[in-house]
Design a protein around this motif. Structure first.
Motif, PDB file in Angstrom:
ATOM      1  N   MET A  26      90.416 -14.290 -97.615  1.00 15.42           N
ATOM      2  CA  MET A  26      90.560 -13.305 -96.566  1.00 15.42           C
ATOM      3  C   MET A  26      89.611 -13.623 -95.407  1.00 15.42           C
ATOM      4  SD  MET A  26      93.018 -11.351 -97.456  1.00 15.42           S
ATOM      5  CE  MET A  26      92.881  -9.950 -96.389  1.00 15.42           C
ATOM      6  N   GLU A  27      88.425 -14.102 -95.772  1.00 15.15           N
ATOM      7  CA  GLU A  27      87.456 -14.483 -94.731  1.00 15.15           C
ATOM      8  C   GLU A  27      88.040 -15.575 -93.842  1.00 15.15           C
ATOM      9  OE1 GLU A  27      84.269 -14.282 -92.467  1.00 15.15           O
ATOM     10  OE2 GLU A  27      84.159 -13.173 -94.344  1.00 15.15           O
ATOM     11  N   GLN A  28      88.637 -16.590 -94.446  1.00 15.05           N
ATOM     12  CA  GLN A  28      89.227 -17.675 -93.668  1.00 15.05           C
ATOM     13  C   GLN A  28      90.391 -17.184 -92.820  1.00 15.05           C
ATOM     14  OE1 GLN A  28      90.121 -20.542 -96.705  1.00 15.05           O
ATOM     15  NE2 GLN A  28      88.095 -21.470 -96.582  1.00 15.05           N
ATOM     16  N   LEU A  29      91.180 -16.283 -93.359  1.00 15.19           N
ATOM     17  CA  LEU A  29      92.300 -15.718 -92.616  1.00 15.19           C
ATOM     18  C   LEU A  29      91.796 -14.947 -91.399  1.00 15.19           C
ATOM     19  CD1 LEU A  29      95.398 -15.463 -92.717  1.00 15.19           C
ATOM     20  CD2 LEU A  29      95.091 -13.431 -94.114  1.00 15.19           C
ATOM     21  N   PHE A  30      90.731 -14.181 -91.580  1.00 10.24           N
ATOM     22  CA  PHE A  30      90.155 -13.440 -90.466  1.00 10.24           C
ATOM     23  C   PHE A  30      89.649 -14.401 -89.391  1.00 10.24           C
ATOM     24  CE2 PHE A  30      86.828 -11.425 -88.043  1.00 10.24           C
ATOM     25  CZ  PHE A  30      87.422 -10.223 -87.692  1.00 10.24           C
ATOM     26  N   ARG A  31      88.878 -15.408 -89.803  1.00  9.81           N
ATOM     27  CA  ARG A  31      88.341 -16.368 -88.826  1.00  9.81           C
ATOM     28  C   ARG A  31      89.460 -17.082 -88.076  1.00  9.81           C
ATOM     29  NH1 ARG A  31      84.159 -17.882 -92.882  1.00  9.81           N
ATOM     30  NH2 ARG A  31      85.592 -19.539 -93.409  1.00  9.81           N
ATOM     31  N   PHE A  32      90.526 -17.423 -88.795  1.00 13.34           N
ATOM     32  CA  PHE A  32      91.669 -18.084 -88.178  1.00 13.34           C
ATOM     33  C   PHE A  32      92.293 -17.197 -87.093  1.00 13.34           C
ATOM     34  CE2 PHE A  32      96.356 -18.289 -88.208  1.00 13.34           C
ATOM     35  CZ  PHE A  32      96.522 -19.533 -87.650  1.00 13.34           C
ATOM     36  N   ALA A  33      92.482 -15.927 -87.400  1.00 10.93           N
ATOM     37  CA  ALA A  33      93.168 -15.024 -86.477  1.00 10.93           C
ATOM     38  C   ALA A  33      92.288 -14.577 -85.312  1.00 10.93           C
ATOM     39  CB  ALA A  33      93.685 -13.801 -87.235  1.00 10.93           C
TER      40      ALA A  33
ATOM     41  N   PHE B 106      86.537  -9.223 -84.051  1.00  9.42           N
ATOM     42  CA  PHE B 106      87.592  -8.220 -84.203  1.00  9.42           C
ATOM     43  C   PHE B 106      88.946  -8.884 -84.028  1.00  9.42           C
ATOM     44  CE2 PHE B 106      83.900  -5.938 -82.648  1.00  9.42           C
ATOM     45  CZ  PHE B 106      83.843  -4.857 -83.518  1.00  9.42           C
ATOM     46  N   LEU B 107      89.959  -8.301 -84.658  1.00  3.02           N
ATOM     47  CA  LEU B 107      91.327  -8.733 -84.427  1.00  3.02           C
ATOM     48  C   LEU B 107      91.990  -7.685 -83.547  1.00  3.02           C
ATOM     49  CD1 LEU B 107      92.407  -9.887 -88.006  1.00  3.02           C
ATOM     50  CD2 LEU B 107      91.370 -11.220 -86.160  1.00  3.02           C
ATOM     51  N   SER B 108      92.404  -8.109 -82.380  1.00  3.72           N
ATOM     52  CA  SER B 108      93.090  -7.217 -81.448  1.00  3.72           C
ATOM     53  C   SER B 108      94.581  -7.161 -81.816  1.00  3.72           C
ATOM     54  CB  SER B 108      92.940  -7.749 -80.023  1.00  3.72           C
ATOM     55  OG  SER B 108      93.620  -8.989 -79.906  1.00  3.72           O
ATOM     56  N   ALA B 109      95.297  -6.291 -81.140  1.00  4.03           N
ATOM     57  CA  ALA B 109      96.740  -6.196 -81.363  1.00  4.03           C
ATOM     58  C   ALA B 109      97.435  -7.520 -81.052  1.00  4.03           C
ATOM     59  CB  ALA B 109      97.327  -5.067 -80.513  1.00  4.03           C
ATOM     60  N   SER B 110      96.913  -8.278 -80.109  1.00  4.34           N
ATOM     61  CA  SER B 110      97.527  -9.564 -79.780  1.00  4.34           C
ATOM     62  C   SER B 110      97.144 -10.664 -80.770  1.00  4.34           C
ATOM     63  CB  SER B 110      97.164  -9.992 -78.354  1.00  4.34           C
ATOM     64  OG  SER B 110      95.777 -10.203 -78.237  1.00  4.34           O
ATOM     65  N   GLU B 111      96.010 -10.531 -81.454  1.00  2.63           N
ATOM     66  CA  GLU B 111      95.588 -11.526 -82.440  1.00  2.63           C
ATOM     67  C   GLU B 111      96.161 -11.252 -83.831  1.00  2.63           C
ATOM     68  OE1 GLU B 111      91.167 -12.899 -80.995  1.00  2.63           O
ATOM     69  OE2 GLU B 111      91.383 -10.865 -81.802  1.00  2.63           O
ATOM     70  N   PHE B 112      96.401  -9.984 -84.161  1.00  2.00           N
ATOM     71  CA  PHE B 112      96.805  -9.616 -85.514  1.00  2.00           C
ATOM     72  C   PHE B 112      98.081 -10.307 -86.002  1.00  2.00           C
ATOM     73  CE2 PHE B 112      98.443  -7.033 -88.958  1.00  2.00           C
ATOM     74  CZ  PHE B 112      97.312  -6.930 -89.751  1.00  2.00           C
TER      75      PHE B 112
ATOM     76  N   ALA C  94      98.895 -13.234 -85.975  1.00  2.00           N
ATOM     77  CA  ALA C  94      98.544 -14.496 -86.631  1.00  2.00           C
ATOM     78  C   ALA C  94      98.374 -14.308 -88.130  1.00  2.00           C
ATOM     79  CB  ALA C  94      97.271 -15.080 -86.018  1.00  2.00           C
ATOM     80  N   ILE C  95      97.914 -13.131 -88.549  1.00  7.57           N
ATOM     81  CA  ILE C  95      97.775 -12.812 -89.977  1.00  7.57           C
ATOM     82  C   ILE C  95      99.160 -12.835 -90.624  1.00  7.57           C
ATOM     83  CG2 ILE C  95      97.198 -10.965 -91.620  1.00  7.57           C
ATOM     84  CD1 ILE C  95      94.687 -12.102 -90.431  1.00  7.57           C
ATOM     85  N   ARG C  96     100.126 -12.227 -89.985  1.00  7.57           N
ATOM     86  CA  ARG C  96     101.485 -12.161 -90.538  1.00  7.57           C
ATOM     87  C   ARG C  96     102.124 -13.536 -90.611  1.00  7.57           C
ATOM     88  NH1 ARG C  96     101.955  -6.997 -87.348  1.00  7.57           N
ATOM     89  NH2 ARG C  96     102.804  -8.230 -85.658  1.00  7.57           N
TER      90      ARG C  96
ATOM     91  N   GLN D 283      90.841 -15.436 -82.632  1.00  8.88           N
ATOM     92  CA  GLN D 283      90.840 -16.586 -81.735  1.00  8.88           C
ATOM     93  C   GLN D 283      89.769 -16.540 -80.664  1.00  8.88           C
ATOM     94  OE1 GLN D 283      94.910 -16.971 -80.447  1.00  8.88           O
ATOM     95  NE2 GLN D 283      95.582 -17.485 -82.513  1.00  8.88           N
ATOM     96  N   ASN D 284      89.363 -15.346 -80.209  1.00  5.80           N
ATOM     97  CA  ASN D 284      88.324 -15.278 -79.183  1.00  5.80           C
ATOM     98  C   ASN D 284      86.929 -15.125 -79.784  1.00  5.80           C
ATOM     99  OD1 ASN D 284      88.267 -12.614 -79.972  1.00  5.80           O
ATOM    100  ND2 ASN D 284      88.790 -11.771 -77.964  1.00  5.80           N
ATOM    101  N   ARG D 285      86.851 -15.134 -81.097  1.00  3.29           N
ATOM    102  CA  ARG D 285      85.575 -15.114 -81.847  1.00  3.29           C
ATOM    103  C   ARG D 285      84.684 -13.925 -81.482  1.00  3.29           C
ATOM    104  NH1 ARG D 285      88.456 -17.846 -84.562  1.00  3.29           N
ATOM    105  NH2 ARG D 285      88.300 -20.087 -84.762  1.00  3.29           N
ATOM    106  N   ASP D 286      85.312 -12.757 -81.277  1.00  4.02           N
ATOM    107  CA  ASP D 286      84.511 -11.573 -80.956  1.00  4.02           C
ATOM    108  C   ASP D 286      84.229 -10.693 -82.175  1.00  4.02           C
ATOM    109  OD1 ASP D 286      87.001 -10.417 -81.382  1.00  4.02           O
ATOM    110  OD2 ASP D 286      87.014  -9.279 -79.508  1.00  4.02           O
TER     111      ASP D 286
END
Length: 106
Positions: free
Chosen positions: A1-8, A15-21, A23-25, A10-13
């Protein structure tokens, strides 16, 4: 899950924004129907690392052979069939259409 979060993230802030999420799917088919709102526990419109990584998931339940709430590379390599003896932890994993949604407690 950690790797999935880091992958998604993308701006390394952190958090996963609505535009980044999405990528998880795309990255893991188990999350193909996942919604940002399910993981966004504090309803701030974004998903923090703990909101995604620390929430029990169907993916972990599917691969976690030794019930330690982690899916190791060896467990992933072992395959996709559920562990013998009844399919995992009491209550079983949640998922789309299943009890508790993606993050049912194990």
């Amino acid at each position: 899950m950690e790797q999935l979060f880091r992958f998604a993230d993308q701006n390394r802030d952190g958090f996963l924004s609505a535009s980044e999420f999405p990528a998880i799917r795309r990255a893991e088919r188990t999350f193909a129907q996942a919604e940002l709102g399910y993981f966004d526990d504090n309803r701030d419109g974004k998903v923090s690392r703990p909101e995604l990584v620390d929430k029990p998931s169907r993916f972990i339940g599917r691969y976690d052979r030794n019930a330690d709430c982690k899916a190791t590379a060896a467990e992933l390599k072992a395959g996709t069939s559920p562990p013998s003896g009844g399919g995992g932890r009491p209550g079983g994993p949640g998922g789309p259409g299943g009890p508790g949604g993606f993050g049912a407690k194990f």
